[in-house]
Design a protein around this motif. Structure first.
Motif, PDB file in Angstrom:
ATOM      1  N   CYS A 100      34.147  50.078  47.906  1.00 43.11           N
ATOM      2  CA  CYS A 100      34.424  48.678  47.534  1.00 43.11           C
ATOM      3  C   CYS A 100      35.104  48.547  46.184  1.00 43.11           C
ATOM      4  O   CYS A 100      35.732  47.536  45.894  1.00 43.11           O
ATOM      5  N   ASN A 101      34.968  49.571  45.338  1.00 40.51           N
ATOM      6  CA  ASN A 101      35.572  49.576  43.991  1.00 40.51           C
ATOM      7  C   ASN A 101      34.993  48.515  43.060  1.00 40.51           C
ATOM      8  O   ASN A 101      35.570  48.235  42.020  1.00 40.51           O
ATOM      9  N   SER A 102      33.862  47.919  43.424  1.00 37.39           N
ATOM     10  CA  SER A 102      33.294  46.924  42.507  1.00 37.39           C
ATOM     11  C   SER A 102      31.788  47.090  42.307  1.00 37.39           C
ATOM     12  O   SER A 102      31.237  46.503  41.389  1.00 37.39           O
ATOM     13  N   CYS A 103      31.120  47.908  43.114  1.00 33.34           N
ATOM     14  CA  CYS A 103      29.675  48.090  42.912  1.00 33.34           C
ATOM     15  C   CYS A 103      29.424  49.041  41.734  1.00 33.34           C
ATOM     16  O   CYS A 103      30.358  49.677  41.218  1.00 33.34           O
ATOM     17  N   CYS A 106      30.678  52.696  42.408  1.00 37.05           N
ATOM     18  CA  CYS A 106      32.143  52.820  42.360  1.00 37.05           C
ATOM     19  C   CYS A 106      32.648  52.754  40.925  1.00 37.05           C
ATOM     20  O   CYS A 106      33.519  53.535  40.529  1.00 37.05           O
ATOM     21  N   CYS A 114      29.154  54.659  47.268  1.00 36.41           N
ATOM     22  CA  CYS A 114      29.372  53.210  47.201  1.00 36.41           C
ATOM     23  C   CYS A 114      28.304  52.494  48.018  1.00 36.41           C
ATOM     24  O   CYS A 114      27.905  52.944  49.080  1.00 36.41           O
ATOM     25  N   ARG A 115      27.850  51.373  47.474  1.00 37.16           N
ATOM     26  CA  ARG A 115      26.781  50.643  48.170  1.00 37.16           C
ATOM     27  C   ARG A 115      27.306  49.790  49.318  1.00 37.16           C
ATOM     28  O   ARG A 115      26.539  49.192  50.058  1.00 37.16           O
TER      29      ARG A 115
HETATM   30 ZN    ZN Z   1      31.308  50.414  45.796  1.00 33.49          ZN
END
Ligand code: ZN
Ligand code: ZN
Length: 353
Positions: A100-103, A106, A114-115
Protein backbone atom coordinates in the motif's frame (compact mmCIF):
# COMPACT_ATOMS: atom_id res chain seq x y z
CA UNK A 1 -10.74 -9.77 -31.43
CA UNK A 2 -10.39 -8.04 -28.08
CA UNK A 3 -10.22 -11.43 -26.40
CA UNK A 4 -7.37 -13.45 -24.90
CA UNK A 5 -6.94 -16.77 -23.14
CA UNK A 6 -6.70 -16.96 -19.34
CA UNK A 7 -6.43 -19.72 -16.75
CA UNK A 8 -9.14 -19.40 -14.14
CA UNK A 9 -10.17 -20.98 -10.89
CA UNK A 10 -13.94 -20.90 -11.16
CA UNK A 11 -14.96 -21.69 -7.58
CA UNK A 12 -13.44 -21.93 -4.07
CA UNK A 13 -13.08 -25.72 -4.09
CA UNK A 14 -10.68 -28.42 -5.30
CA UNK A 15 -11.15 -28.85 -9.03
CA UNK A 16 -9.06 -28.49 -12.18
CA UNK A 17 -8.20 -25.00 -13.42
CA UNK A 18 -10.09 -23.94 -16.57
CA UNK A 19 -8.79 -22.26 -19.71
CA UNK A 20 -11.21 -19.63 -20.93
CA UNK A 21 -11.52 -16.57 -23.15
CA UNK A 22 -11.66 -13.20 -21.36
CA UNK A 23 -11.54 -9.56 -22.55
CA UNK A 24 -8.11 -8.08 -23.23
CA UNK A 25 -7.05 -5.57 -20.56
CA UNK A 26 -8.12 -1.98 -21.20
CA UNK A 27 -5.42 0.66 -21.81
CA UNK A 28 -3.09 0.96 -18.79
CA UNK A 29 -3.86 3.63 -16.19
CA UNK A 30 -1.36 6.47 -16.09
CA UNK A 31 0.87 4.66 -13.54
CA UNK A 32 0.55 1.20 -15.15
CA UNK A 33 2.06 -0.77 -18.00
CA UNK A 34 0.55 -3.55 -20.10
CA UNK A 35 2.71 -6.67 -20.21
CA UNK A 36 2.62 -9.47 -22.78
CA UNK A 37 3.15 -12.38 -20.38
CA UNK A 38 5.89 -14.75 -21.61
CA UNK A 39 6.78 -16.82 -18.54
CA UNK A 40 4.77 -17.92 -15.49
CA UNK A 41 6.40 -20.08 -12.83
CA UNK A 42 4.15 -22.62 -11.12
CA UNK A 43 4.92 -23.49 -7.50
CA UNK A 44 3.54 -25.09 -4.35
CA UNK A 45 1.36 -22.04 -3.67
CA UNK A 46 -0.44 -22.68 -6.97
CA UNK A 47 -0.95 -26.30 -5.93
CA UNK A 48 -2.52 -25.07 -2.67
CA UNK A 49 -4.74 -22.67 -4.65
CA UNK A 50 -5.74 -25.54 -6.93
CA UNK A 51 -6.67 -27.65 -3.90
CA UNK A 52 -8.13 -24.57 -2.12
CA UNK A 53 -6.62 -25.69 1.18
CA UNK A 54 -7.82 -24.32 4.51
CA UNK A 55 -4.78 -22.03 4.74
CA UNK A 56 -5.43 -20.59 1.30
CA UNK A 57 -9.12 -20.10 2.02
CA UNK A 58 -8.21 -18.23 5.22
CA UNK A 59 -5.43 -16.10 3.65
CA UNK A 60 -6.86 -15.26 0.23
CA UNK A 61 -10.37 -14.21 -0.65
CA UNK A 62 -10.36 -13.35 -4.35
CA UNK A 63 -13.50 -12.71 -6.36
CA UNK A 64 -14.32 -15.77 -8.44
CA UNK A 65 -13.60 -16.63 -11.17
CA UNK A 66 -9.99 -15.72 -10.43
CA UNK A 67 -6.69 -16.05 -12.33
CA UNK A 68 -3.69 -17.50 -10.43
CA UNK A 69 -0.01 -16.93 -11.30
CA UNK A 70 2.16 -14.85 -8.95
CA UNK A 71 5.54 -15.56 -10.61
CA UNK A 72 5.51 -13.90 -14.02
CA UNK A 73 7.45 -11.85 -16.54
CA UNK A 74 7.13 -10.63 -20.11
CA UNK A 75 7.52 -7.71 -22.48
CA UNK A 76 5.92 -4.28 -22.10
CA UNK A 77 3.52 -3.50 -24.95
CA UNK A 78 1.85 -0.33 -23.61
CA UNK A 79 2.94 2.32 -21.13
CA UNK A 80 0.73 4.62 -19.02
CA UNK A 81 1.02 8.38 -19.57
CA UNK A 82 3.03 9.14 -16.41
CA UNK A 83 5.39 6.14 -16.45
CA UNK A 84 8.92 7.35 -17.10
CA UNK A 85 11.33 4.57 -16.19
CA UNK A 86 9.86 1.89 -18.48
CA UNK A 87 9.18 1.73 -22.20
CA UNK A 88 7.54 -0.47 -24.82
CA UNK A 89 9.78 -3.46 -25.57
CA UNK A 90 11.36 -3.67 -22.11
CA UNK A 91 11.71 -7.25 -20.82
CA UNK A 92 10.45 -7.20 -17.25
CA UNK A 93 9.58 -9.28 -14.21
CA UNK A 94 6.79 -8.44 -11.78
CA UNK A 95 6.82 -8.10 -8.01
CA UNK A 96 3.26 -9.35 -7.37
CA UNK A 97 2.96 -7.81 -3.88
CA UNK A 98 0.80 -4.70 -4.31
CA UNK A 99 2.02 -3.06 -1.11
CA UNK A 100 0.00 0.00 0.00
CA UNK A 101 3.02 2.31 0.50
CA UNK A 102 1.27 4.10 3.35
CA UNK A 103 1.09 1.72 6.33
CA UNK A 104 3.77 1.74 9.06
CA UNK A 105 5.52 -1.34 7.61
CA UNK A 106 5.69 0.10 4.09
CA UNK A 107 6.96 3.44 5.39
CA UNK A 108 9.78 1.57 7.16
CA UNK A 109 10.70 -0.14 3.88
CA UNK A 110 9.17 -3.47 4.91
CA UNK A 111 6.74 -3.70 1.98
CA UNK A 112 6.94 -7.49 2.31
CA UNK A 113 4.83 -7.33 5.47
CA UNK A 114 2.55 -4.51 4.40
CA UNK A 115 -0.63 -4.57 6.43
CA UNK A 116 -2.78 -4.14 3.35
CA UNK A 117 -1.22 -5.96 0.47
CA UNK A 118 -3.09 -7.89 -2.19
CA UNK A 119 -0.79 -10.32 -4.04
CA UNK A 120 -1.45 -10.75 -7.75
CA UNK A 121 -2.29 -14.41 -8.39
CA UNK A 122 -3.32 -14.96 -4.75
CA UNK A 123 -5.76 -12.22 -3.66
CA UNK A 124 -6.23 -10.63 -7.08
CA UNK A 125 -6.00 -11.78 -10.71
CA UNK A 126 -2.49 -12.91 -11.61
CA UNK A 127 -0.28 -13.69 -14.56
CA UNK A 128 -1.73 -16.84 -16.16
CA UNK A 129 -3.07 -14.73 -19.02
CA UNK A 130 -1.74 -13.46 -22.34
CA UNK A 131 -1.71 -9.78 -21.27
CA UNK A 132 -1.97 -7.99 -17.92
CA UNK A 133 -1.84 -4.42 -16.60
CA UNK A 134 0.51 -3.92 -13.63
CA UNK A 135 1.45 -0.87 -11.53
CA UNK A 136 4.79 0.37 -12.88
CA UNK A 137 6.52 0.50 -9.48
CA UNK A 138 6.07 -3.29 -9.27
CA UNK A 139 7.78 -3.86 -12.62
CA UNK A 140 11.55 -4.46 -12.82
CA UNK A 141 13.70 -4.53 -15.95
CA UNK A 142 15.47 -7.82 -16.57
CA UNK A 143 19.07 -7.64 -17.81
CA UNK A 144 19.61 -7.24 -21.56
CA UNK A 145 19.65 -10.62 -23.31
CA UNK A 146 18.19 -12.56 -20.38
CA UNK A 147 16.19 -15.57 -21.72
CA UNK A 148 12.48 -14.64 -21.72
CA UNK A 149 11.26 -18.05 -20.49
CA UNK A 150 13.40 -17.69 -17.36
CA UNK A 151 12.11 -14.26 -16.36
CA UNK A 152 9.51 -15.56 -13.91
CA UNK A 153 12.33 -17.03 -11.80
CA UNK A 154 13.03 -13.48 -10.59
CA UNK A 155 10.17 -13.86 -8.08
CA UNK A 156 11.36 -16.99 -6.21
CA UNK A 157 14.92 -15.71 -6.65
CA UNK A 158 13.91 -12.58 -4.74
CA UNK A 159 12.66 -14.78 -1.91
CA UNK A 160 16.15 -16.30 -1.65
CA UNK A 161 17.90 -12.94 -1.95
CA UNK A 162 15.75 -11.49 0.85
CA UNK A 163 16.42 -14.49 3.13
CA UNK A 164 20.15 -14.02 2.59
CA UNK A 165 19.84 -10.31 3.40
CA UNK A 166 18.08 -11.16 6.66
CA UNK A 167 20.84 -13.41 8.02
CA UNK A 168 23.99 -12.44 6.16
CA UNK A 169 27.10 -11.11 7.83
CA UNK A 170 30.50 -10.67 6.23
CA UNK A 171 31.95 -13.23 8.65
CA UNK A 172 29.60 -15.97 7.46
CA UNK A 173 31.47 -18.56 5.45
CA UNK A 174 29.51 -21.78 5.91
CA UNK A 175 25.82 -22.45 5.28
CA UNK A 176 23.36 -25.31 5.29
CA UNK A 177 20.24 -25.20 3.14
CA UNK A 178 17.58 -27.62 4.29
CA UNK A 179 15.39 -28.60 1.36
CA UNK A 180 16.33 -29.09 -2.29
CA UNK A 181 13.26 -27.65 -4.01
CA UNK A 182 13.33 -24.56 -6.22
CA UNK A 183 13.73 -22.16 -3.30
CA UNK A 184 16.44 -24.31 -1.68
CA UNK A 185 18.44 -24.45 -4.91
CA UNK A 186 17.97 -20.73 -5.56
CA UNK A 187 19.16 -20.16 -2.00
CA UNK A 188 22.22 -22.23 -2.83
CA UNK A 189 22.93 -20.05 -5.88
CA UNK A 190 22.57 -16.81 -3.90
CA UNK A 191 24.92 -18.07 -1.15
CA UNK A 192 27.41 -19.17 -3.80
CA UNK A 193 27.25 -15.73 -5.42
CA UNK A 194 27.75 -14.14 -1.97
CA UNK A 195 31.04 -16.02 -1.60
CA UNK A 196 30.26 -18.66 1.05
CA UNK A 197 33.07 -21.20 1.05
CA UNK A 198 31.15 -24.31 2.11
CA UNK A 199 27.46 -24.68 1.28
CA UNK A 200 25.60 -27.88 2.14
CA UNK A 201 22.19 -28.77 0.68
CA UNK A 202 20.21 -31.44 2.49
CA UNK A 203 17.37 -33.57 1.21
CA UNK A 204 15.74 -36.97 1.39
CA UNK A 205 16.10 -40.07 -0.79
CA UNK A 206 13.09 -38.95 -2.82
CA UNK A 207 15.05 -35.77 -3.68
CA UNK A 208 17.85 -37.77 -5.34
CA UNK A 209 17.68 -35.96 -8.68
CA UNK A 210 17.45 -32.55 -7.00
CA UNK A 211 20.47 -33.36 -4.84
CA UNK A 212 22.39 -34.52 -7.92
CA UNK A 213 21.58 -31.21 -9.56
CA UNK A 214 22.76 -29.31 -6.47
CA UNK A 215 25.99 -31.33 -6.52
CA UNK A 216 26.52 -30.60 -10.22
CA UNK A 217 26.29 -26.87 -9.41
CA UNK A 218 28.96 -27.22 -6.72
CA UNK A 219 27.00 -27.87 -3.51
CA UNK A 220 27.98 -30.42 -0.90
CA UNK A 221 24.88 -32.56 -0.59
CA UNK A 222 23.65 -34.57 2.39
CA UNK A 223 20.90 -37.16 2.15
CA UNK A 224 19.71 -36.99 5.76
CA UNK A 225 18.03 -40.39 5.47
CA UNK A 226 21.42 -42.01 4.84
CA UNK A 227 23.87 -39.81 6.72
CA UNK A 228 24.04 -37.98 10.01
CA UNK A 229 24.18 -34.35 8.86
CA UNK A 230 26.43 -33.24 11.73
CA UNK A 231 28.97 -35.94 10.89
CA UNK A 232 28.81 -35.06 7.20
CA UNK A 233 29.43 -31.37 7.99
CA UNK A 234 32.28 -32.27 10.38
CA UNK A 235 34.02 -34.27 7.66
CA UNK A 236 34.24 -31.19 5.47
CA UNK A 237 34.76 -28.24 7.81
CA UNK A 238 35.99 -29.86 11.04
CA UNK A 239 32.99 -28.59 13.01
CA UNK A 240 29.48 -29.92 13.40
CA UNK A 241 27.73 -26.58 13.01
CA UNK A 242 27.69 -23.88 10.36
CA UNK A 243 27.42 -20.09 10.46
CA UNK A 244 23.92 -19.87 9.02
CA UNK A 245 21.07 -22.24 8.14
CA UNK A 246 18.31 -21.70 5.58
CA UNK A 247 15.23 -23.75 6.44
CA UNK A 248 13.38 -24.28 3.15
CA UNK A 249 11.46 -27.49 3.86
CA UNK A 250 8.96 -26.40 6.51
CA UNK A 251 8.49 -29.63 8.47
CA UNK A 252 8.73 -30.17 12.24
CA UNK A 253 11.85 -32.27 11.72
CA UNK A 254 13.56 -29.84 9.39
CA UNK A 255 12.90 -26.81 11.60
CA UNK A 256 14.33 -28.61 14.62
CA UNK A 257 17.27 -29.85 12.55
CA UNK A 258 18.03 -26.26 11.54
CA UNK A 259 18.47 -25.35 15.23
CA UNK A 260 20.88 -28.29 15.69
CA UNK A 261 23.00 -27.38 12.69
CA UNK A 262 23.54 -23.68 13.33
CA UNK A 263 26.44 -22.58 15.57
CA UNK A 264 25.83 -20.80 18.91
CA UNK A 265 24.87 -17.15 18.15
CA UNK A 266 24.11 -18.23 14.56
CA UNK A 267 20.97 -17.38 12.64
CA UNK A 268 18.39 -19.64 11.03
CA UNK A 269 16.43 -18.16 8.14
CA UNK A 270 12.91 -19.60 8.18
CA UNK A 271 11.65 -19.74 4.59
CA UNK A 272 9.65 -22.97 4.32
CA UNK A 273 6.03 -22.48 5.33
CA UNK A 274 5.20 -25.07 7.99
CA UNK A 275 1.98 -26.98 7.46
CA UNK A 276 1.18 -26.94 11.17
CA UNK A 277 2.38 -25.49 14.49
CA UNK A 278 5.95 -26.66 15.19
CA UNK A 279 7.08 -27.63 18.72
CA UNK A 280 10.63 -26.42 19.37
CA UNK A 281 12.94 -26.52 22.40
CA UNK A 282 13.36 -22.81 23.18
CA UNK A 283 16.00 -23.61 25.82
CA UNK A 284 18.38 -24.58 23.00
CA UNK A 285 17.91 -21.13 21.54
CA UNK A 286 18.23 -19.37 24.90
CA UNK A 287 21.35 -21.15 26.14
CA UNK A 288 23.35 -20.62 22.98
CA UNK A 289 21.73 -17.44 21.67
CA UNK A 290 20.71 -19.03 18.40
CA UNK A 291 18.19 -16.96 16.48
CA UNK A 292 15.29 -18.00 14.30
CA UNK A 293 14.54 -15.27 11.77
CA UNK A 294 11.26 -15.19 9.83
CA UNK A 295 11.84 -14.37 6.16
CA UNK A 296 8.81 -13.30 4.17
CA UNK A 297 8.91 -12.65 0.44
CA UNK A 298 10.94 -9.52 -0.46
CA UNK A 299 11.01 -5.74 -0.31
CA UNK A 300 11.26 -3.36 -3.26
CA UNK A 301 15.00 -3.02 -2.57
CA UNK A 302 15.42 -6.79 -2.81
CA UNK A 303 14.26 -6.71 -6.42
CA UNK A 304 17.04 -4.34 -7.42
CA UNK A 305 19.58 -6.79 -5.95
CA UNK A 306 17.91 -9.70 -7.76
CA UNK A 307 18.10 -7.91 -11.09
CA UNK A 308 21.83 -7.33 -10.60
CA UNK A 309 22.44 -10.95 -9.64
CA UNK A 310 20.14 -12.84 -11.97
CA UNK A 311 22.18 -12.35 -15.13
CA UNK A 312 25.32 -13.82 -13.60
CA UNK A 313 23.57 -17.08 -12.74
CA UNK A 314 21.28 -17.52 -15.76
CA UNK A 315 23.07 -20.68 -16.95
CA UNK A 316 22.44 -22.30 -13.56
CA UNK A 317 18.82 -21.07 -13.56
CA UNK A 318 18.25 -22.91 -16.84
CA UNK A 319 19.10 -26.17 -15.07
CA UNK A 320 16.25 -25.67 -12.59
CA UNK A 321 13.60 -25.63 -15.32
CA UNK A 322 12.39 -29.18 -15.96
CA UNK A 323 9.21 -28.42 -17.94
CA UNK A 324 7.98 -25.73 -20.34
CA UNK A 325 4.27 -25.81 -21.14
CA UNK A 326 1.51 -23.83 -22.84
CA UNK A 327 -1.44 -22.56 -20.80
CA UNK A 328 -3.57 -25.53 -21.89
CA UNK A 329 -1.24 -27.77 -19.85
CA UNK A 330 -1.76 -25.98 -16.54
CA UNK A 331 -3.40 -28.99 -14.86
CA UNK A 332 -0.57 -31.23 -16.07
CA UNK A 333 1.84 -28.77 -14.44
CA UNK A 334 -0.08 -28.90 -11.17
CA UNK A 335 -0.08 -32.72 -11.20
CA UNK A 336 3.70 -32.81 -11.71
CA UNK A 337 4.14 -30.55 -8.67
CA UNK A 338 1.74 -32.66 -6.59
CA UNK A 339 3.71 -35.80 -7.50
CA UNK A 340 7.10 -34.05 -7.03
CA UNK A 341 8.09 -35.16 -10.54
CA UNK A 342 9.59 -31.83 -11.51
CA UNK A 343 11.66 -28.94 -10.29
CA UNK A 344 10.57 -25.66 -11.90
CA UNK A 345 7.62 -25.78 -14.28
CA UNK A 346 7.19 -22.77 -16.57
CA UNK A 347 4.00 -21.90 -18.43
CA UNK A 348 4.52 -19.84 -21.56
CA UNK A 349 1.14 -18.24 -22.38
CA UNK A 350 1.99 -17.50 -26.00
CA UNK A 351 3.42 -20.96 -26.71
CA UNK A 352 1.18 -22.56 -29.33
CA UNK A 353 0.55 -26.28 -29.37
ZN1 ZN B 1 1.63 -1.08 3.46
ZN1 ZN C 1 5.63 -19.14 -5.93
Amino acid sequence: MNKMMAVIKARPQKEPFELTSVPLPSNPLEQEVTIKVESVGICGTDLSIYKWTENVAREYNPNFPFTPGHEFSGTIVKVGSSVEQLKVGDHVAVNPHMSCNSCDMCLEGNQNICRNRPILGCHANGGLVEYINVRAMNVFKLPHGFPSYLGSLAEPMSVAVHALEKVHSSENKTAVIIGAGTIGLLQYLTCKAAGYSHIFVTGLSQDKERLNLARSMGAKVINIENENPQDAIFEVIGRKEVDVVFEAAGTNESINLSIELVKPTGKVALIGIAASTTPIDTTKLLFSEKQLIGCRAYTLKTWDVTMDLIHTISSDLEKLVTHRFGMNQINEAINLIAERKCLKVIIEPHLKG
